[in-house]
Design a protein around this motif. Structure first.
Motif: not given
Lengths: 219, 219
Positions: A156-181
């Motif tokens: 809302e402050a215009g500091k980043m693109d309007p993405v779905d926060p949920q999708a972003l967090l799942f992407m971070i989790w999925g990608t980072t954990q992929h390197y271990a799992d």
DNA sequence: GTCTATAACCGGATAGAC
DNA sequence: GTCTATCCGGTTATAGAC
């Protein structure tokens, strides 16, 4: 629940300075359990194999952890705790690029340093999370909602693109954990060699770059 | 091993037009096995539970699949085949945005439609991939190298940002499969409800948008 | 607190009648 | 091709000596 002078009952506990035999052996057994559970799953793990890896007799393991299920619960909860600690990097700034980038790096670092823990967690979720269900509903859910709010504020402050926060967090989790799992799959595709430190550092940089750039936070 | 006229013995086999009893029962058993293996892992699955879910007696299961391990191998290989089929969308164009976007959508679709298969695959990799090791080294490795070459060509042609192809593919795998493998966690964080069709479609759009934008292919 | 021996149980696989 | 009854091996958990 407690008697008025419950605290006084165990006044000596406070002064115990070094690790007791119990604490030492429990650590030993839990480390072994984390590895065995990660490799063959809950049902596949035998208390005998865990005891052997820990270097203690099987009956001794049952002395410290009454059942296999309780040992598993202890291991899983311990993994959860370190998971949350890694997530705190997210909160230490109000600049989304620093915060999200730092969080990604912390998660990658965790995947690198404690792959067995990540795999035990993954297996537990895959099974439907029977053991850590309460933890998911309480601690994780609370943390998740807090982060979503923060991301929305940045958007809302215009500091980043309007993405779905949920999708972003799942992407971070999925990608980072992929390197271990999925380390085994990655190693096969890397000419049967685990990623070395340089390759892992590069992977970390790439993950940061693509995601940050993907949400409008170009370097 | 066989008599000289072994082929003549079963001349009728060739002309069997519809699914044999064997094929029908094998399909039934494999579908049940995929679900049970996904929920409790290889060791946790009992042939009794699989047979019960399939609606056949346990001894019948052993008539069609000699051992539990062979049944597991058959299920895992079947999952692999569909996995590759979904990946073909990647090759049907020379425009990176269409190709990569289509691949992401195909993978998300697969995560949505066949979550049990994804989870069996994930568990197999988590365990170190003892059963599908050969498949990883041959089929998957070959496909992976081919895709890396194609991505490099697009990068050299200036059609997309210079990202590490490997990191990009791992990100796509990790993110898309997360929606199948961690569905339980996602559902808890979604107020104890599985993502509905609209939410899943939105997630698919977001994943496409963030990744494509992250590699310089803005809409 | 440690460890050997064992009880109690369960699951994979098969034999053999139908 | 189907199914009941059963064998056998292996695993958890405990009893009880040290």
């Amino acid at each position: 629940m407690t008697s008025p002078n419950a605290a006084a009952q165990h006044a000596t506990v406070r002064s115990a300075p070094k690790l007791t035999i119990r604490q030492t052996n429990e650590k030993l057994i839990m480390a072994a359990a984390e590895e065995v559970f990660a490799q063959v799953g809950f049902k596949g793990a035998t208390t005998g194999a865990i005891a052997r890896l820990a270097g203690v007799p099987k009956a001794n393991l049952h002395y410290y952890f009454s059942t296999k299920a309780e040992l598993y619960r202890r291991v899983t909860e311990d993994v959860c705790e370190h998971w949350l600690a890694a997530a705190r990097a997210f909160d230490e700034t109000n600049d989304p690029k620093t915060a999200i980038g730092g969080y990604i790096r912390a998660k990658m670092e965790q995947a690198r340093r404690r792959p067995f823990g990540s795999r035990v967690w993954a297996m537990e979720i895959l099974r439907g999370a029977p053991v850590i269900d309460g933890y998911l509903h309480n601690t994780l859910k609370t943390w998740f909602e807090g982060r979503k709010v923060k991301l929305k504020e940045w958007i809302e402050a215009g500091k980043m693109d309007p993405v779905d926060p949920q999708a972003l967090l799942f992407m971070i989790w999925g990608t980072t954990q992929h390197y271990a799992d999925f380390a085994r799959q990655i190693s096969v595709l890397n000419n049967d060699q685990s990623l070395d430190d340089a390759q892992f550092a590069q992977a970390t940089d790439e993950v940061c770059r693509i995601i940050l750039s993907g949400i409008g936070l170009k370097s």
